[in-house]
Design a protein around this motif. Structure first.
Motif, PDB file in Angstrom:
ATOM      1  N   VAL A   1       4.461  19.487  -2.314  1.00 33.54           N
ATOM      2  CA  VAL A   1       5.227  18.882  -3.403  1.00 33.54           C
ATOM      3  C   VAL A   1       6.377  19.831  -3.724  1.00 33.54           C
ATOM      4  CG1 VAL A   1       5.147  18.019  -5.758  1.00 33.54           C
ATOM      5  CG2 VAL A   1       3.137  17.810  -4.301  1.00 33.54           C
TER       6      VAL A   1
ATOM      7  N   GLU B   1      -3.720  17.068  -7.800  1.00 32.45           N
ATOM      8  CA  GLU B   1      -3.901  15.913  -8.680  1.00 32.45           C
ATOM      9  C   GLU B   1      -3.575  14.621  -7.939  1.00 32.45           C
ATOM     10  OE1 GLU B   1      -5.267  15.691 -11.667  1.00 32.45           O
ATOM     11  OE2 GLU B   1      -5.646  17.847 -11.603  1.00 32.45           O
ATOM     12  N   MET B   2      -2.572  14.662  -7.074  1.00 29.30           N
ATOM     13  CA  MET B   2      -2.198  13.495  -6.286  1.00 29.30           C
ATOM     14  C   MET B   2      -3.344  13.081  -5.359  1.00 29.30           C
ATOM     15  SD  MET B   2       1.238  13.193  -3.936  1.00 29.30           S
ATOM     16  CE  MET B   2       2.183  14.101  -5.164  1.00 29.30           C
TER      17      MET B   2
ATOM     18  N   ARG C   1      -0.902  22.493  -8.043  1.00 28.75           N
ATOM     19  CA  ARG C   1      -1.677  21.689  -8.998  1.00 28.75           C
ATOM     20  C   ARG C   1      -1.305  20.207  -8.899  1.00 28.75           C
ATOM     21  NH1 ARG C   1      -0.354  26.357 -12.609  1.00 28.75           N
ATOM     22  NH2 ARG C   1      -2.146  27.739 -12.398  1.00 28.75           N
ATOM     23  N   VAL C   2      -0.009  19.937  -8.788  1.00 31.85           N
ATOM     24  CA  VAL C   2       0.425  18.544  -8.663  1.00 31.85           C
ATOM     25  C   VAL C   2      -0.102  17.938  -7.355  1.00 31.85           C
ATOM     26  CG1 VAL C   2       2.422  17.012  -8.405  1.00 31.85           C
ATOM     27  CG2 VAL C   2       2.468  18.840 -10.117  1.00 31.85           C
TER      28      VAL C   2
ATOM     29  N   LEU D   1       9.807  19.708 -12.753  1.00 35.31           N
ATOM     30  CA  LEU D   1       8.372  19.459 -12.817  1.00 35.31           C
ATOM     31  C   LEU D   1       8.038  17.993 -13.079  1.00 35.31           C
ATOM     32  CD1 LEU D   1       5.494  20.559 -12.765  1.00 35.31           C
ATOM     33  CD2 LEU D   1       5.743  21.143 -15.177  1.00 35.31           C
TER      34      LEU D   1
ATOM     35  N   GLU E   1       2.532  25.450  -9.644  1.00 36.67           N
ATOM     36  CA  GLU E   1       2.617  24.098 -10.216  1.00 36.67           C
ATOM     37  C   GLU E   1       2.660  23.056  -9.101  1.00 36.67           C
ATOM     38  OE1 GLU E   1       2.180  23.370 -13.237  1.00 36.67           O
ATOM     39  OE2 GLU E   1       2.316  25.369 -14.103  1.00 36.67           O
ATOM     40  N   GLU E   2       3.341  23.373  -7.995  1.00 33.88           N
ATOM     41  CA  GLU E   2       3.356  22.462  -6.850  1.00 33.88           C
ATOM     42  C   GLU E   2       1.936  22.225  -6.332  1.00 33.88           C
ATOM     43  OE1 GLU E   2       7.731  23.545  -4.928  1.00 33.88           O
ATOM     44  OE2 GLU E   2       5.916  23.974  -3.793  1.00 33.88           O
TER      45      GLU E   2
ATOM     46  N   THR F   1       7.647  15.506  -9.850  1.00 30.83           N
ATOM     47  CA  THR F   1       6.272  15.022  -9.735  1.00 30.83           C
ATOM     48  C   THR F   1       6.255  13.507  -9.586  1.00 30.83           C
ATOM     49  OG1 THR F   1       5.311  16.872 -10.962  1.00 30.83           O
ATOM     50  CG2 THR F   1       4.060  14.813 -10.933  1.00 30.83           C
TER      51      THR F   1
ATOM     52  N   SER G   1       5.072  11.704  -6.232  1.00 29.12           N
ATOM     53  CA  SER G   1       3.873  10.870  -6.339  1.00 29.12           C
ATOM     54  C   SER G   1       4.139   9.461  -5.832  1.00 29.12           C
ATOM     55  CB  SER G   1       3.387  10.824  -7.788  1.00 29.12           C
ATOM     56  OG  SER G   1       3.040  12.117  -8.236  1.00 29.12           O
TER      57      SER G   1
ATOM     58  N   LEU H   1       9.108  21.152  -5.889  1.00 28.29           N
ATOM     59  CA  LEU H   1       9.551  21.098  -7.279  1.00 28.29           C
ATOM     60  C   LEU H   1      10.415  22.299  -7.621  1.00 28.29           C
ATOM     61  CD1 LEU H   1       6.127  20.259  -8.995  1.00 28.29           C
ATOM     62  CD2 LEU H   1       7.915  18.638  -8.336  1.00 28.29           C
TER      63      LEU H   1
END
Length: 375
Positions: A245, A260-261, A256-257, A220, A253-254, A224, A228, A247
């Protein structure tokens, strides 16, 4: 640049690469469509219930497209039920077995992830492409530095940008020779430098949509960071139409990341954008724990809005002026709340998290009501 189309903040402008648009189910990819966020299930696809449950969690996190692996006939048999249950387009991940590609297309997959070169003879490739055409499937060509063709490894000596791009162009030609044009391409590598260079070269060579990813990026935190740096570099340069993403973490979680990116670059807006300080001895409340609680409790908010959470008055008021809702730490357990950048009222320590959640929910409802009236 004329006055009417000049940007107030040109340092934030990203000029996206012009690509043609394809459809993955009912989701447009490329052209002027929003950059989509993808992930991939890690359940056994043959276990339809477990896979659908995981897809639901990814949908709640905001996923646009989701990929499932189809390594055997049991998986493609379950795919029809999975496709029916999913609210987002399903991409079937196919390797080597051309029949799985045909079965997945017939089961309703919106896209097939294949490498035409490893499907087999030209006759088998034609069968898969014909199945995609007949069922309205797009195709993603997925080139990976870890599985380059032997002749390219012999030619270049090692995975390099030129080898990845040549592999992609070879696969593109196969599809074009069969008059198939609904495709997107990825040239992934776990090496950030290699991936960025390969995507940059490919972006200049083709006009199709590009699927970005740093493959096998890690866990994670490490994954990330790598993703990023690599994808952020490309997205900032305007390259990329859909992202995943990768991970070693749960697929939500992928998602969400990924969001956010895109939010950090102003390329997508979804949910609450949190501005928060790392905290120090000046903090009037436990910033770290407060932010953790707020991020968890505000995951259900999809309306784009901003929240600043600052521990003291050094930067708190300034950040609050730029956000929809702000909280700045004060003395004696009393903290200042800002609404639309203006100081509004105080809140006590014990009530702070619940109070902010209610304010954010109310602001989201207000924004949504305004959008409905405008429409």
């Amino acid at each position: 640049m004329t006055a009417e189309n000049s940007s107030l903040r040109p340092w934030r402008d990203i000029e996206r690469r012009k690509s043609r648009q394809i459809m993955v189910g009912d989701v447009p990819v490329g052209g002027d469509a929003p950059i989509t966020v993808q992930t991939m299930t890690n359940t056994l696809t043959s276990d339809a219930k477990a896979t659908i449950d995981q897809i639901r969690r990814c949908e709640e996190a905001g996923v646009d497209i989701i990929r499932v692996s189809c390594p055997d006939v049991e998986s493609t048999a379950a795919l029809k039920q999975i496709v029916r249950a999913s609210n987002v387009p399903i991409v079937a991940d196919i390797h080597f077995h051309y029949k799985r590609g045909i079965e997945a297309a017939e089961a309703g997959a919106a896209c097939l992830r294949i490498n035409p070169g490893n499907i087999g003879s030209s006759a088998r490739v034609r069968e898969v492409i014909d199945a995609a055409k007949s069922n309205g499937c797009a195709i993603r060509i997925g080139v990976n530095a870890g599985s380059l063709e032997k002749d390219l490894l012999e030619k270049y000596g090692e995975p390099c940008p030129e080898a990845l791009v040549e592999s992609a162009l070879d696969h593109i030609k196969i599809l074009q020779d069969h008059d198939f044009h609904e495709f997107k391409v990825a040239v992934k590598a776990s090496d950030v430098f290699l991936a960025v260079a390969a995507y940059s070269q490919l972006a200049d060579a083709v006009d199709c949509p590009l699927h970005l990813g740093i493959t096998e990026a890690g866990g994670l935190i490490g994954g990330t960071v790598k993703s990023s740096i690599g994808m952020g570099n490309l997205l900032w340069a305007g390259i990329g139409d859909t992202i995943r993403v990768s991970l070693s973490a749960e697929p939500e979680e992928e998602v969400r990341v990924g969001y956010e990116m895109l939010k950090a670059l102003g390329l997508r807006t979804r949910g609450v954008r949190v501005v928060s300080c790392p905290s120090c001895a000046r903090q009037g409340f436990d910033v770290i724990r407060t932010v953790q609680k707020l991020e968890e409790r505000l995951q259900h908010i999809r309306t784009p809005l901003s929240l600043s959470v600052l521990g003291c008055v050094v930067n708190g008021p300034g950040e609050a002026r730029e956000t929809d809702i702000g909280i700045t730490g004060g003395g004696k357990g009393k903290h200042m709340v800002y609404l639309s950048g203006v100081t509004d009222h105080h809140v006590a320590d014990a009530d702070m998290v619940d109070h902010i959640v209610k304010l954010v929910e109310a602001k989201a409802a207000e924004i949504e009501a305004g959008l409905s009236e405008a429409a």
